[in-house]
Design an enzyme around this catalytic site. Structure first.
Site, PDB file in Angstrom:
ATOM      1  N   TYR A   1     -23.231   6.843   3.232  1.00 51.23           N
ATOM      2  CA  TYR A   1     -22.637   7.415   2.009  1.00 51.23           C
ATOM      3  C   TYR A   1     -22.246   8.851   2.275  1.00 51.23           C
ATOM      4  O   TYR A   1     -22.987   9.590   2.940  1.00 51.23           O
ATOM      5  CB  TYR A   1     -23.648   7.382   0.851  1.00 51.23           C
ATOM      6  CG  TYR A   1     -23.292   6.366  -0.207  1.00 51.23           C
ATOM      7  CD1 TYR A   1     -22.089   6.473  -0.903  1.00 51.23           C
ATOM      8  CD2 TYR A   1     -24.142   5.313  -0.509  1.00 51.23           C
ATOM      9  CE1 TYR A   1     -21.749   5.538  -1.863  1.00 51.23           C
ATOM     10  CE2 TYR A   1     -23.806   4.373  -1.471  1.00 51.23           C
ATOM     11  CZ  TYR A   1     -22.600   4.499  -2.149  1.00 51.23           C
ATOM     12  OH  TYR A   1     -22.251   3.585  -3.100  1.00 51.23           O
TER      13      TYR A   1
ATOM     14  N   GLU B   1     -20.262  11.042  -0.330  1.00 55.26           N
ATOM     15  CA  GLU B   1     -19.474  11.589  -1.448  1.00 55.26           C
ATOM     16  C   GLU B   1     -19.202  13.063  -1.228  1.00 55.26           C
ATOM     17  O   GLU B   1     -20.094  13.812  -0.826  1.00 55.26           O
ATOM     18  CB  GLU B   1     -20.227  11.395  -2.769  1.00 55.26           C
ATOM     19  CG  GLU B   1     -20.034  10.009  -3.336  1.00 55.26           C
ATOM     20  CD  GLU B   1     -20.822   9.765  -4.618  1.00 55.26           C
ATOM     21  OE1 GLU B   1     -21.269  10.736  -5.243  1.00 55.26           O
ATOM     22  OE2 GLU B   1     -20.976   8.592  -4.970  1.00 55.26           O
TER      23      GLU B   1
ATOM     24  N   ASP C   1       6.296   7.338  -2.371  1.00 53.76           N
ATOM     25  CA  ASP C   1       5.354   6.286  -1.976  1.00 53.76           C
ATOM     26  C   ASP C   1       5.958   5.598  -0.757  1.00 53.76           C
ATOM     27  O   ASP C   1       6.860   4.768  -0.877  1.00 53.76           O
ATOM     28  CB  ASP C   1       5.148   5.298  -3.135  1.00 53.76           C
ATOM     29  CG  ASP C   1       4.082   4.266  -2.808  1.00 53.76           C
ATOM     30  OD1 ASP C   1       3.831   4.025  -1.611  1.00 53.76           O
ATOM     31  OD2 ASP C   1       3.509   3.680  -3.747  1.00 53.76           O
TER      32      ASP C   1
ATOM     33  N   THR D   1      -0.204   3.708   2.077  1.00 53.91           N
ATOM     34  CA  THR D   1      -1.307   2.898   2.581  1.00 53.91           C
ATOM     35  C   THR D   1      -1.319   3.087   4.091  1.00 53.91           C
ATOM     36  O   THR D   1      -0.378   3.643   4.673  1.00 53.91           O
ATOM     37  CB  THR D   1      -1.131   1.409   2.239  1.00 53.91           C
ATOM     38  OG1 THR D   1       0.182   1.011   2.611  1.00 53.91           O
ATOM     39  CG2 THR D   1      -1.339   1.151   0.760  1.00 53.91           C
TER      40      THR D   1
ATOM     41  N   LYS E   1       0.146  -0.906   6.834  1.00 52.74           N
ATOM     42  CA  LYS E   1       1.426  -1.628   6.942  1.00 52.74           C
ATOM     43  C   LYS E   1       2.079  -1.219   8.263  1.00 52.74           C
ATOM     44  O   LYS E   1       1.510  -1.497   9.315  1.00 52.74           O
ATOM     45  CB  LYS E   1       2.270  -1.340   5.696  1.00 52.74           C
ATOM     46  CG  LYS E   1       1.590  -1.836   4.407  1.00 52.74           C
ATOM     47  CD  LYS E   1       2.484  -1.694   3.198  1.00 52.74           C
ATOM     48  CE  LYS E   1       1.889  -2.324   1.958  1.00 52.74           C
ATOM     49  NZ  LYS E   1       1.059  -1.408   1.147  1.00 52.74           N
TER      50      LYS E   1
ATOM     51  N   ARG F   1      -7.119  -1.295   6.285  1.00 54.17           N
ATOM     52  CA  ARG F   1      -6.703  -1.263   4.879  1.00 54.17           C
ATOM     53  C   ARG F   1      -7.274  -0.024   4.210  1.00 54.17           C
ATOM     54  O   ARG F   1      -8.487   0.136   4.102  1.00 54.17           O
ATOM     55  CB  ARG F   1      -7.194  -2.510   4.154  1.00 54.17           C
ATOM     56  CG  ARG F   1      -6.633  -3.789   4.736  1.00 54.17           C
ATOM     57  CD  ARG F   1      -6.910  -4.926   3.811  1.00 54.17           C
ATOM     58  NE  ARG F   1      -5.995  -4.865   2.710  1.00 54.17           N
ATOM     59  CZ  ARG F   1      -4.813  -5.469   2.697  1.00 54.17           C
ATOM     60  NH1 ARG F   1      -4.425  -6.186   3.719  1.00 54.17           N
ATOM     61  NH2 ARG F   1      -4.025  -5.366   1.645  1.00 54.17           N
TER      62      ARG F   1
HETATM   63  N1  DSN Z   1       0.942  -5.591  -1.727  1.00 50.10           N
HETATM   64  C1  DSN Z   1       1.885  -4.609  -1.227  1.00 50.10           C
HETATM   65  C2  DSN Z   1       3.081  -5.272  -0.648  1.00 50.10           C
HETATM   66  O1  DSN Z   1       2.963  -6.407  -0.219  1.00 50.10           O
HETATM   67  O2  DSN Z   1       4.143  -4.675  -0.595  1.00 50.10           O
HETATM   68  C3  DSN Z   1       2.217  -3.655  -2.260  1.00 50.10           C
HETATM   69  O3  DSN Z   1       1.076  -3.265  -2.945  1.00 50.10           O
END
Ligand code: DSN
Length: 423
Positions: free
Chosen positions: A56, A58, A202, A228, A231, A237
């Site tokens: 942990y 925080e 984003d 994120t 990707k 993730r």
């Molecule tokens: N789930 C993502 C995507 O597939 O683009 C977006 O949140």
């Protein structure tokens, strides 16, 4: 076999071990073409599955609410330093659990309930958390939404400017989940400046392309950048928020204690490793190859008579409208999956069908590029997709099975991080 191997899992919980092994093999045998997915390196897998999950922490490095941060602090500092170096930003927060939470932190930092936010509508290619009606961001905030032009499939900046002037949003989002073309950050920035809004880019889908120099960067245009990490960036993730120094304190406070408790330190370590990998010349080549593959696949699909939103692709993603083929996106995606080609059904702009049974499919090249496929393979991929979609329309399972076998044969020659086939 999963790599690293899972002998302890296999002895403690063979049921789960079998399912993990099954998923690893599935990922090895399929052309994984969901644009938001990828394969992380074995190094990222090792960091993400380490004893760091026991801790942990925080707070932020040097200011924690728990003892024992001798190793966690340097890990998070490394992740932050690598993010700021790679993207050329003043500040990075690497703690958000996901892209949705990162976006909520942006709302918490800059808006109060009822304030106006402007973003791209979900069916036009935006994201749920950019103010779509079923999301908390559309329920608790006053969301105004822009789209794309019907004739070009791209953003109409006159519409965006008019809407911004009329509605005076405090935050403007650009970016989304089904945008096949380059995002014009400078034009969004000009509009945000004019109406005094914070511009948030984003870049979840394209952050790996930006890091690798295969897509223009929002730095210098957007005061806040959300992404994120799993990707095109090819990490575990998770998510990051990067921003100008003037917004750093507000963003950090919004993430913790505003929205989250302890960060997931094993994920932070995985992000740090992925960021190190993303700074290499090999990753730059990867990012450019993702785009080259997407362009080549778009051209091959167009040649076969398919209709692509915006007419093609400049990034990692293709949005295909199957209306002319007289098959829905969902049955097409299901048939493609059976044929060993994994995509997802998706709405297309101005879709006349329902989101759960839309007209399109969304196709991406990040994962197949990680496997090593290049432009010369794209005509074959397009041919298989065409065969599977046509076979689905006439219920011909034999063709679908044959394609699945051919896909498996091709992929057997392309290694996958995380899985080693056993002879
Ligand atoms: N789930 C993502 C995507 O597939 O683009 C977006 O949140």
């Amino acid at each position: 076999m999963h790599q690293p191997p899972l002998p302890h899992l296999a002895s403690t919980d063979p049921e789960i071990a079998d399912l993990v092994e099954g998923e690893a093999r599935r990922q090895f045998e399929k052309l994984r073409m969901i644009p938001s997915e990828n394969y992380v390196s074995t190094a990222v897998l090792e960091a993400s599955a380490s004893v760091l999950t026991n801790k942990y922490s925080e707070g932020y490095p040097g200011r924690r609410y728990y003892e024992g941060q001798q190793f966690i602090d340097p890990i998070e500092r490394l992740a932050i330093q690598r993010a700021t170096d790679l993207f050329g930003v003043d500040h990075a927060n690497v703690q958000p659990y996901s892209g949705s939470v990162a976006n909520l932190a942006v709302y918490l930092a800059f808006l109060s309930p009822g304030d106006t936010v402007m973003g791209m509508a979900l069916p036009m290619g935006g994201h749920l958390t950019h103010g779509w009606s079923v999301s908390v961001t559309g329920k608790w905030f006053r969301a105004v939404q822009y789209g794309v032009r019907a004739d070009t499939g791209t953003v109409d900046f006159d519409e965006v400017r008019d809407l911004a002037r009329r509605e005076r949003p405090k935050v403007i989002y650009c970016g989304g989940t089904a945008i096949p073309r380059v995002i014009d950050f400078a034009s969004f920035a000009e509009i945000a400046r004019e109406v005094g809004a914070v511009l948030v880019a984003d870049v979840a889908h394209i952050s790996g392309l930006i890091a690798g120099g295969a897509h223009p960067s929002p730095v210098g245009h957007a005061g806040v950048i959300v992404t994120t990490t799993h990707k095109t960036l090819r990490g575990p993730r998770g998510a990051m928020i990067m921003c100008d120094s003037e917004h750093a304190a507000a963003i950090d406070k919004a993430v913790f204690p505003g929205l989250q408790g302890g960060p997931h330190d094993h994920t932070t370590a995985g992000i740090a490793v992925a960021l190190k990998e993303a700074a290499t010349p090999e990753f730059r080549a990867y990012a450019h190859q993702v785009v080259a593959n997407s362009r080549a696949l778009a051209a091959a699909l167009t040649e076969r008579g398919y209709s692509l939103v915006s007419g093609g692709s400049d990034n990692h993603l293709i949005l295909m409208d199957l209306t002319p083929q007289e098959i829905g996106g969902k049955p097409a995606a299901r048939a493609l999956d059976r044929a060993g080609i994994e995509v997802n059904y998706n709405t297309v702009p101005f879709d006349t069908r329902k989101p759960f049974d839309p007209s399109g499919i969304r196709i991406g090249t990040p994962s197949i590029t990680t496997r090593g496929l290049a432009e010369q393979h794209m005509p074959q991929v397009a041919a298989w997709m065409d065969e599977a979609i046509r076979a689905a329309a006439k219920d011909d399972e034999q063709i679908i099975e044959r394609v699945a076998g051919e896909v498996r044969d091709l992929l057997a020659g392309f290694p996958m991080p995380g899985f080693v086939p056993q002879s």
